[in-house]
Enzyme design. Structure first.
Site, PDB file in Angstrom:
ATOM      1  NE  ARG A  71      38.883  36.116  27.705  1.00 25.99           N
ATOM      2  CZ  ARG A  71      39.081  36.036  29.019  1.00 25.99           C
ATOM      3  NH1 ARG A  71      38.788  34.927  29.660  1.00 25.99           N
ATOM      4  NH2 ARG A  71      39.562  37.061  29.693  1.00 25.99           N
TER       5      ARG A  71
ATOM      6  CG  HIS B  91      44.044  39.613  29.506  1.00 27.82           C
ATOM      7  ND1 HIS B  91      42.893  40.234  29.070  1.00 27.82           N
ATOM      8  CD2 HIS B  91      43.670  38.872  30.598  1.00 27.82           C
ATOM      9  CE1 HIS B  91      41.886  39.897  29.855  1.00 27.82           C
ATOM     10  NE2 HIS B  91      42.332  39.083  30.792  1.00 27.82           N
TER      11      HIS B  91
ATOM     12  NE  ARG C 106      39.543  42.892  33.376  1.00 29.57           N
ATOM     13  CZ  ARG C 106      39.437  41.727  32.738  1.00 29.57           C
ATOM     14  NH1 ARG C 106      39.842  40.636  33.317  1.00 29.57           N
ATOM     15  NH2 ARG C 106      38.960  41.665  31.504  1.00 29.57           N
TER      16      ARG C 106
HETATM   17  N1  NVA Z   1      47.132  33.539  30.907  1.00 29.54           N
HETATM   18  C1  NVA Z   1      45.778  33.231  31.283  1.00 29.54           C
HETATM   19  C2  NVA Z   1      45.059  34.474  31.674  1.00 29.54           C
HETATM   20  C3  NVA Z   1      43.636  34.254  32.122  1.00 29.54           C
HETATM   21  C4  NVA Z   1      42.948  35.527  32.490  1.00 29.54           C
HETATM   22  C5  NVA Z   1      45.089  32.539  30.128  1.00 29.54           C
HETATM   23  O1  NVA Z   1      45.273  32.974  28.985  1.00 29.54           O
HETATM   24  O2  NVA Z   1      44.385  31.558  30.355  1.00 29.54           O
HETATM   25  N1   CP Z   2      41.314  37.708  34.503  1.00 32.11           N
HETATM   26  C1   CP Z   2      40.409  37.323  33.588  1.00 32.11           C
HETATM   27  O1   CP Z   2      40.440  37.733  32.410  1.00 32.11           O
HETATM   28  O2   CP Z   2      39.448  36.495  34.073  1.00 32.11           O
HETATM   29  P1   CP Z   2      38.381  35.702  33.225  1.00 32.11           P
HETATM   30  O3   CP Z   2      39.128  34.677  32.404  1.00 32.11           O
HETATM   31  O4   CP Z   2      37.484  35.073  34.245  1.00 32.11           O
HETATM   32  O5   CP Z   2      37.652  36.647  32.322  1.00 32.11           O
END
Ligand code: NVA
Ligand code: CP
Length: 271
Positions: free
Chosen positions: A63, A90, A251
């Site tokens: 990530r 994502h 998930r």
């Molecule tokens: N668009 C959000 C998604 C979090 C799961 C972010 O990138 O923070």
């Molecule tokens: N939706 C999602 O990716 O959640 P987190 O940021 O908690 O991993």
């Protein structure tokens, strides 16, 4: 018996816990590698990290911010690399989202409509792929200055086959929707833009008025974390909490499928 290195350069609740418990349930182990503690936090190049980790682990999940970081990691790694969120995409979340839509709307999603309200960001970009690849039509409402990148729009137009539209009016986008989806106004890494974004996105909210123009039994999904009173009202969130938390649960199941597909030598007897 396989190991998954999990590099996190941004915060996470769902992604971290679902991958870590998922690989454990499949008989492997996950290593949580915080960007702050790894040497990449002190400037070690990603291409060196890729070649080192590939000698210890059987897969790498990351990530991060720039999408190019994942591409470089994948280029230099000799084990599978999984995108656990970049500024652009994502995909693991979108897989759990489509799984949840199938659970509620039936296996054949053809002809159903998914509407995204908000930022033309990582979540919306991956949902375009998810919706169009399952035969759904995709519509979105974004403020003019927060549309997805040009190549994403071109992708939607090419594969959408007339079932893809992005407009600026939320009510127009949500008309006859079967699934309404939203995400935060300010994503991770955009904290300094919070005030500007609050002004730009005012009106891009999933609320009762918006839900009134959707189809009967329209679902509401949210990748979470949710900001009640911003992209979604507390009442609509609670009304659809079962769907949203089932989506979060999915998930785990979707991540396990990704891990099996990328890393398992054979399908485990018990998944
Ligand atoms: N668009 C959000 C998604 C979090 C799961 C972010 O990138 O923070
Ligand atoms: N939706 C999602 O990716 O959640 P987190 O940021 O908690 O991993």
């Amino acid at each position: 018996g396989k190991s998954l290195g999990m590099i996190f350069q941004k915060a996470s609740t769902r992604t971290r816990v679902s991958f870590e418990t998922g690989i454990y349930q499949l008989g492997g182990q996950g290593l949580f590698l915080s960007g702050r503690d790894l040497q990449i936090g002190r400037g070690e190049p990603i291409k060196d990290t890729a070649r080192v980790l590939s000698r210890y682990v059987d897969g790498i999940m990351i990530r991060t911010f720039a999408h190019d970081t994942v591409l470089e990691l994948a280029e230099y790694a000799s084990v599978p690399v999984i995108n656990a969120l970049t500024d652009l995409l994502h995909p693991c979340q979108a897989m759990a989202d489509m799984m949840t839509a199938i659970e509620y709307k039936g296996k054949d999603l053809k002809g159903k409509k998914l509407t995204f309200i908000g930022d033309g960001n990582n979540m919306m970009n991956s949902l375009i792929v998810g919706a169009l690849s399952t035969g759904m039509s995709f519509s979105a409402a974004c403020p003019k200055d927060y549309m997805p990148p040009k190549h994403i729009i071109e992708f939607g137009e090419k594969y959408g086959n007339g079932k893809f539209e992005i407009v600026t009016d939320p009510l127009e986008a949500a008309k006859n929707a079967d699934v309404v989806y939203t995400d935060v106004w300010a994503s991770m890494g955009q904290e300094e833009e919070k005030k500007i974004r609050e002004a730009a996105f005012a009106g891009y909210q999933v609320n009762k008025e918006l839900m009134a123009v959707t189809n009967k039994d329209c679902m509401v999904l949210h990748c979470l974390p949710a900001h009640r009173g911003e992209e979604i009202t507390a009442d609509v969130f609670e009304e659809h909490a079962n769907e949203i938390f089932e989506e979060a649960e999915n998930r785990l199941h979707a991540q396990k499928a990704v891990l099996v597909e990328c890393m398992a030598d054979e399908m485990p007897e018990k998944v």
